[in-house]
Structure formats: C-alpha cells, structure tokens
Design a protein around this motif. Structure first.
Motif, PDB file in Angstrom:
ATOM      1  N   TYR A 211     -21.803 -17.240  24.771  1.00  0.00           N
ATOM      2  CA  TYR A 211     -21.641 -16.100  25.669  1.00  0.00           C
ATOM      3  C   TYR A 211     -23.001 -15.536  26.107  1.00  0.00           C
ATOM      4  O   TYR A 211     -23.255 -14.333  25.989  1.00  0.00           O
ATOM      5  CB  TYR A 211     -20.831 -14.993  24.977  1.00  0.00           C
ATOM      6  CG  TYR A 211     -19.435 -15.406  24.564  1.00  0.00           C
ATOM      7  CD1 TYR A 211     -18.377 -15.350  25.463  1.00  0.00           C
ATOM      8  CD2 TYR A 211     -19.185 -15.844  23.260  1.00  0.00           C
ATOM      9  CE1 TYR A 211     -17.094 -15.721  25.082  1.00  0.00           C
ATOM     10  CE2 TYR A 211     -17.913 -16.228  22.870  1.00  0.00           C
ATOM     11  CZ  TYR A 211     -16.866 -16.169  23.786  1.00  0.00           C
ATOM     12  OH  TYR A 211     -15.594 -16.537  23.403  1.00  0.00           O
ATOM     13  N   PRO A 212     -23.897 -16.388  26.626  1.00  0.00           N
ATOM     14  CA  PRO A 212     -25.233 -15.886  26.992  1.00  0.00           C
ATOM     15  C   PRO A 212     -25.180 -14.817  28.074  1.00  0.00           C
ATOM     16  O   PRO A 212     -25.982 -13.876  28.068  1.00  0.00           O
ATOM     17  CB  PRO A 212     -25.962 -17.144  27.478  1.00  0.00           C
ATOM     18  CG  PRO A 212     -24.873 -18.092  27.888  1.00  0.00           C
ATOM     19  CD  PRO A 212     -23.748 -17.826  26.937  1.00  0.00           C
ATOM     20  N   GLN A 213     -24.234 -14.950  28.997  1.00  0.00           N
ATOM     21  CA  GLN A 213     -24.154 -13.978  30.086  1.00  0.00           C
ATOM     22  C   GLN A 213     -23.799 -12.587  29.577  1.00  0.00           C
ATOM     23  O   GLN A 213     -24.251 -11.581  30.135  1.00  0.00           O
ATOM     24  CB  GLN A 213     -23.116 -14.442  31.112  1.00  0.00           C
ATOM     25  CG  GLN A 213     -23.289 -13.804  32.469  1.00  0.00           C
ATOM     26  CD  GLN A 213     -22.476 -14.496  33.538  1.00  0.00           C
ATOM     27  OE1 GLN A 213     -21.493 -15.161  33.253  1.00  0.00           O
ATOM     28  NE2 GLN A 213     -22.888 -14.345  34.784  1.00  0.00           N
ATOM     29  N   SER A 214     -23.004 -12.529  28.496  1.00  0.00           N
ATOM     30  CA  SER A 214     -22.656 -11.232  27.922  1.00  0.00           C
ATOM     31  C   SER A 214     -23.899 -10.505  27.440  1.00  0.00           C
ATOM     32  O   SER A 214     -24.034  -9.285  27.629  1.00  0.00           O
ATOM     33  CB  SER A 214     -21.672 -11.423  26.756  1.00  0.00           C
ATOM     34  OG  SER A 214     -20.456 -11.981  27.209  1.00  0.00           O
ATOM     35  N   LEU A 215     -24.809 -11.236  26.812  1.00  0.00           N
ATOM     36  CA  LEU A 215     -26.060 -10.628  26.351  1.00  0.00           C
ATOM     37  C   LEU A 215     -26.934 -10.218  27.531  1.00  0.00           C
ATOM     38  O   LEU A 215     -27.524  -9.128  27.529  1.00  0.00           O
ATOM     39  CB  LEU A 215     -26.822 -11.616  25.469  1.00  0.00           C
ATOM     40  CG  LEU A 215     -26.206 -11.943  24.099  1.00  0.00           C
ATOM     41  CD1 LEU A 215     -26.952 -13.100  23.459  1.00  0.00           C
ATOM     42  CD2 LEU A 215     -26.240 -10.721  23.190  1.00  0.00           C
ATOM     43  N   LYS A 220     -29.454  -6.287  30.000  1.00  0.00           N
ATOM     44  CA  LYS A 220     -30.308  -6.446  31.181  1.00  0.00           C
ATOM     45  C   LYS A 220     -31.495  -7.376  30.878  1.00  0.00           C
ATOM     46  O   LYS A 220     -32.666  -7.044  31.103  1.00  0.00           O
ATOM     47  CB  LYS A 220     -30.803  -5.085  31.682  1.00  0.00           C
ATOM     48  CG  LYS A 220     -29.665  -4.163  32.122  1.00  0.00           C
ATOM     49  CD  LYS A 220     -30.200  -2.817  32.591  1.00  0.00           C
ATOM     50  CE  LYS A 220     -29.078  -1.952  33.161  1.00  0.00           C
ATOM     51  NZ  LYS A 220     -27.986  -1.704  32.199  1.00  0.00           N
ATOM     52  N   LEU A 221     -31.139  -8.558  30.356  1.00  0.00           N
ATOM     53  CA  LEU A 221     -32.142  -9.548  29.985  1.00  0.00           C
ATOM     54  C   LEU A 221     -32.179 -10.671  31.015  1.00  0.00           C
ATOM     55  O   LEU A 221     -31.193 -10.946  31.691  1.00  0.00           O
ATOM     56  CB  LEU A 221     -31.829 -10.124  28.605  1.00  0.00           C
ATOM     57  CG  LEU A 221     -31.780  -9.133  27.442  1.00  0.00           C
ATOM     58  CD1 LEU A 221     -31.279  -9.819  26.187  1.00  0.00           C
ATOM     59  CD2 LEU A 221     -33.149  -8.513  27.209  1.00  0.00           C
ATOM     60  N   GLY A 222     -33.310 -11.321  31.105  1.00  0.00           N
ATOM     61  CA  GLY A 222     -33.435 -12.487  31.968  1.00  0.00           C
ATOM     62  C   GLY A 222     -32.971 -13.732  31.226  1.00  0.00           C
ATOM     63  O   GLY A 222     -32.042 -13.694  30.412  1.00  0.00           O
ATOM     64  N   LEU A 232     -34.896 -12.431  20.327  1.00  0.00           N
ATOM     65  CA  LEU A 232     -33.782 -11.871  21.093  1.00  0.00           C
ATOM     66  C   LEU A 232     -33.352 -10.533  20.506  1.00  0.00           C
ATOM     67  O   LEU A 232     -33.053  -9.587  21.245  1.00  0.00           O
ATOM     68  CB  LEU A 232     -32.617 -12.860  21.088  1.00  0.00           C
ATOM     69  CG  LEU A 232     -31.446 -12.585  22.030  1.00  0.00           C
ATOM     70  CD1 LEU A 232     -31.919 -12.311  23.440  1.00  0.00           C
ATOM     71  CD2 LEU A 232     -30.475 -13.759  22.004  1.00  0.00           C
ATOM     72  N   LEU A 233     -33.348 -10.427  19.172  1.00  0.00           N
ATOM     73  CA  LEU A 233     -32.996  -9.156  18.541  1.00  0.00           C
ATOM     74  C   LEU A 233     -34.028  -8.085  18.912  1.00  0.00           C
ATOM     75  O   LEU A 233     -33.670  -6.926  19.173  1.00  0.00           O
ATOM     76  CB  LEU A 233     -32.929  -9.323  17.025  1.00  0.00           C
ATOM     77  CG  LEU A 233     -32.506  -8.078  16.229  1.00  0.00           C
ATOM     78  CD1 LEU A 233     -31.124  -7.610  16.646  1.00  0.00           C
ATOM     79  CD2 LEU A 233     -32.559  -8.360  14.724  1.00  0.00           C
ATOM     80  N   GLU A 234     -35.299  -8.454  18.937  1.00  0.00           N
ATOM     81  CA  GLU A 234     -36.328  -7.503  19.348  1.00  0.00           C
ATOM     82  C   GLU A 234     -36.140  -7.078  20.799  1.00  0.00           C
ATOM     83  O   GLU A 234     -36.312  -5.909  21.152  1.00  0.00           O
ATOM     84  CB  GLU A 234     -37.721  -8.122  19.162  1.00  0.00           C
ATOM     85  CG  GLU A 234     -38.151  -8.193  17.705  1.00  0.00           C
ATOM     86  CD  GLU A 234     -39.644  -8.427  17.564  1.00  0.00           C
ATOM     87  OE1 GLU A 234     -40.365  -8.354  18.592  1.00  0.00           O
ATOM     88  OE2 GLU A 234     -40.100  -8.664  16.431  1.00  0.00           O
ATOM     89  N   ALA A 235     -35.752  -8.035  21.653  1.00  0.00           N
ATOM     90  CA  ALA A 235     -35.516  -7.711  23.064  1.00  0.00           C
ATOM     91  C   ALA A 235     -34.352  -6.737  23.208  1.00  0.00           C
ATOM     92  O   ALA A 235     -34.411  -5.797  24.014  1.00  0.00           O
ATOM     93  CB  ALA A 235     -35.239  -8.992  23.853  1.00  0.00           C
ATOM     94  N   VAL A 236     -33.296  -6.935  22.413  1.00  0.00           N
ATOM     95  CA  VAL A 236     -32.160  -6.019  22.420  1.00  0.00           C
ATOM     96  C   VAL A 236     -32.613  -4.621  22.004  1.00  0.00           C
ATOM     97  O   VAL A 236     -32.281  -3.614  22.642  1.00  0.00           O
ATOM     98  CB  VAL A 236     -31.041  -6.528  21.491  1.00  0.00           C
ATOM     99  CG1 VAL A 236     -29.969  -5.447  21.270  1.00  0.00           C
ATOM    100  CG2 VAL A 236     -30.406  -7.787  22.062  1.00  0.00           C
ATOM    101  N   ALA A 266     -18.170  -3.836  23.824  1.00  0.00           N
ATOM    102  CA  ALA A 266     -19.138  -3.495  24.868  1.00  0.00           C
ATOM    103  C   ALA A 266     -19.813  -4.753  25.410  1.00  0.00           C
ATOM    104  O   ALA A 266     -20.322  -4.754  26.539  1.00  0.00           O
ATOM    105  CB  ALA A 266     -20.178  -2.531  24.313  1.00  0.00           C
ATOM    106  N   LEU A 267     -19.803  -5.820  24.623  1.00  0.00           N
ATOM    107  CA  LEU A 267     -20.349  -7.102  25.067  1.00  0.00           C
ATOM    108  C   LEU A 267     -19.327  -7.928  25.845  1.00  0.00           C
ATOM    109  O   LEU A 267     -19.643  -9.010  26.338  1.00  0.00           O
ATOM    110  CB  LEU A 267     -20.828  -7.916  23.855  1.00  0.00           C
ATOM    111  CG  LEU A 267     -22.133  -7.467  23.204  1.00  0.00           C
ATOM    112  CD1 LEU A 267     -22.283  -8.080  21.815  1.00  0.00           C
ATOM    113  CD2 LEU A 267     -23.312  -7.844  24.084  1.00  0.00           C
TER     114      LEU A 267
END
Length: 320
Positions: A211-215, A220-222, A232-236, A266-267
């Motif tokens: 589910y990459p699109q959900s993240l 609001k990630l690229g 990825l956790l840091e980006a979140v 929410a995801l």
C-alpha cells in the motif's frame, strides 16, 4: 523480538471454554478482517474443532475489500465452516449471524431446544460491540484496549437463542513472527508486550510493499521505494511534527502516530495478509517450532545421559 502476551485470566478463559463447549451448538469466532489469519486462535481451534464454526471477519469497513473476499472464499471452502464479513456496530448485518447459526445447526431452535452459541476471539476484536448490537442495548462492556472482558457472560439474544461471551484470549506462544507484529499493530496485545518502534517498522515494511500510495497520500511523501523502513519512519515523524529539540525526529512518537493511523483507518482500508501469505508464514513457523522442540528434546536427552554416567556418591558412613 518475538511478541507474546498471555495474562493470567486467559488461562481461566481456556478452562471455561473447555467446560462450556460440551453444551454448545455453534462457535462464532470473531476475526479482525485486517489480519484474519493472525487473529484466528489456534488454541480455540483445538478446543472447539468438532463444533460447527462461523468465522466472522469483523471491522470489514477498515479492511481491504478485495482481500476480505479472498479470506471469505478461503474459510467458506473449509468443511463445517461458514464465513461472513461485517462491521459489528451495524445492526442489519449483525443480525445475519443468527440466521447463519441456524443454518449451521438446523435442528436447534425453539423453547425446547434453544440455540446455544459460544462467541470468542482475540482481545479487542469487537465482541462486546457486536453483542451490544445484537442485544440492542449495552449488555457487554466495551473499550478500545485489549482485555476489557474478564469473565464469561450469558446473554439472551432471543427467547430461544443464548450467547455465551468469553474474554478475549490469545494463545500461550505465537509461532508466526508476523502474527505477533500484526496483532500488536491492531491493538490485540497489551502495551507492555511490544515496542512501538519495532512494530511500526514491521508495519511500514508491509505498507511499503502493498500500500505505498496510502503512505504517500497520508504523509505527503514522494517516491518511497528507495527508503529503508527506518528512513521512512523518520519521514513520517517529520511530516507529522514529531520533532524533538534541535529538529531531530522523535521516532517513538512517529511510531505511535503510524500505528494510530493504521488502527483508525486514516491510512485507508488495509489488510496486512492474504490466505496464501499466511499459509506460507505458518508453515515456516511450524518448521522453526519443530526444530526448536527437537533441539530442546536433544538437550534433555543429553542431560539424562550425563546424569546416568555420573556415579552417585556413597551415603556417608555413620560415625562409630
């Protein structure tokens, strides 16, 4: 780290099920539609395996509908099993459970032979909410945490339909590592049994793969394909403001945010496993468990051999 959680009251629940099952006509097992395989209790299968079973994939409104269909097909193909999906708080689908139970035990019903149904499942799967919906009032205590119900309750759904509610129960040892993480992510185990960051990293592995699109949409990630789960956790955390002094990311807070977003949908509607994936994990877990038991047995055998080779000391001679 393997996740395990089996509080003392769960031992009592196991004994209560063993005692009650003799007079039960149908067993309803509530499963979490987001993790149907991981939320199916193998201990319950052993205790109730000879009874007709209704598998209810609860929280379907939070789960991926395509994967829910796969799980329904999987369970409905099993002998003596029926399966359906619902949201426990919705009245009409919940009442379909009564009809399904009568289909599984057609000779039961009426005042002379009332239907006796045992409802069970893992903690925090929604049993109490479902019972309250069926009853039409607050018959069972509910709460957004594992282990709210602590004792068996008998609830009359109709004059000839009795429902026995048991506390949520896990099993003494979880042999599928992925199941431990999925159960923790769903809220089925107590907070003291797992580390938020570890669970969040495992959750991110699954979400990034399926589910990459959900993240990307939620945070609001690229492009996230090249990011490790830790990155990825840091980006979140950075996107959601989980920052410490100096601008560093509070990864524990970021983990809490991610887990909350999964639980609240929410995801989006997410299911963490398919029947095929879970079957593979289970086979691997069973193999590792067999190897562990074989090693344990070999160590015990070696210990017994050593004991036999060591001569016992002669008893002391009494002083004359």
């Amino acid at each position: 780290m393997a996740i395990q959680w089996f509080p003392g009251h769960m031992h009592l629940t196991r004994k209560a099920i063993e005692d009650r099952i003799k007079e039960i006509d149908v067993v309803i097992e509530l499963l979490d539609a987001r993790l149907p395989g991981s939320s199916a209790n193998p201990m319950l299968a052993q205790l109730t395996g000879h009874k007709p079973a209704l598998k209810v994939l609860n929280k379907q409104d939070l789960a991926d509908p395509e994967r829910t269909a796969l799980w329904l097909d999987h369970y409905n193909a099993l002998p003596g099993v029926r399966a359906l999906a619902l949201d426990a708080s919705t009245v009409a689908p919940a009442r379909a459970l009564v009809a399904a139970c009568h289909a599984l035990a057609p000779l039961r019903g009426g005042m002379a032979k009332p239907m006796r149904v045992l409802i069970c499942g893992i903690p925090n799967v929604g049993k109490s909410t479902l019972i309250n919906t069926l009853k039409g009032k607050r018959a069972a205590k509910t709460g957004d945490e594992a282990g709210v119900t602590k004792a068996e309750q008998r609830i009359a759904i109709a004059d000839d339909f009795y429902l026995y509610d048991t506390p949520g129960v896990l099993w003494p040892r979880i042999i599928v590592a992925q199941s431990g993480y999925h159960l923790a992510a769903s809220g089925a185990v107590g907070r003291n049994a797992y580390n938020d960051e570890e669970v969040a990293l495992e959750l991110l592995d699954t979400l990034r793969s399926h589910y990459p699109q959900s993240l990307q949409v939620r945070y609001k990630l690229g492009d996230i394909a090249a990011l490790r789960s830790e990155q990825l956790l840091e980006a979140v955390g950075r996107k959601r403001g989980a920052l410490q002094s100096g601008g560093t990311v509070d990864t524990n807070k970021a983990a809490e945010i991610l887990i909350h977003d999964f639980r609240s949908a929410a995801l989006g509607r997410i299911t963490l496993e398919t029947p095929q994936e879970f079957a593979q994990w289970l086979a691997q877990g069973q193999q590792r468990d067999a190897e562990r038991q074989a090693k344990k047995d070999a160590m015990e055998q070696a210990r017994l051999v050593r004991l036999k080779k060591i001569p016992r000391p002669d008893p002391p001679v009494p002083a004359s």
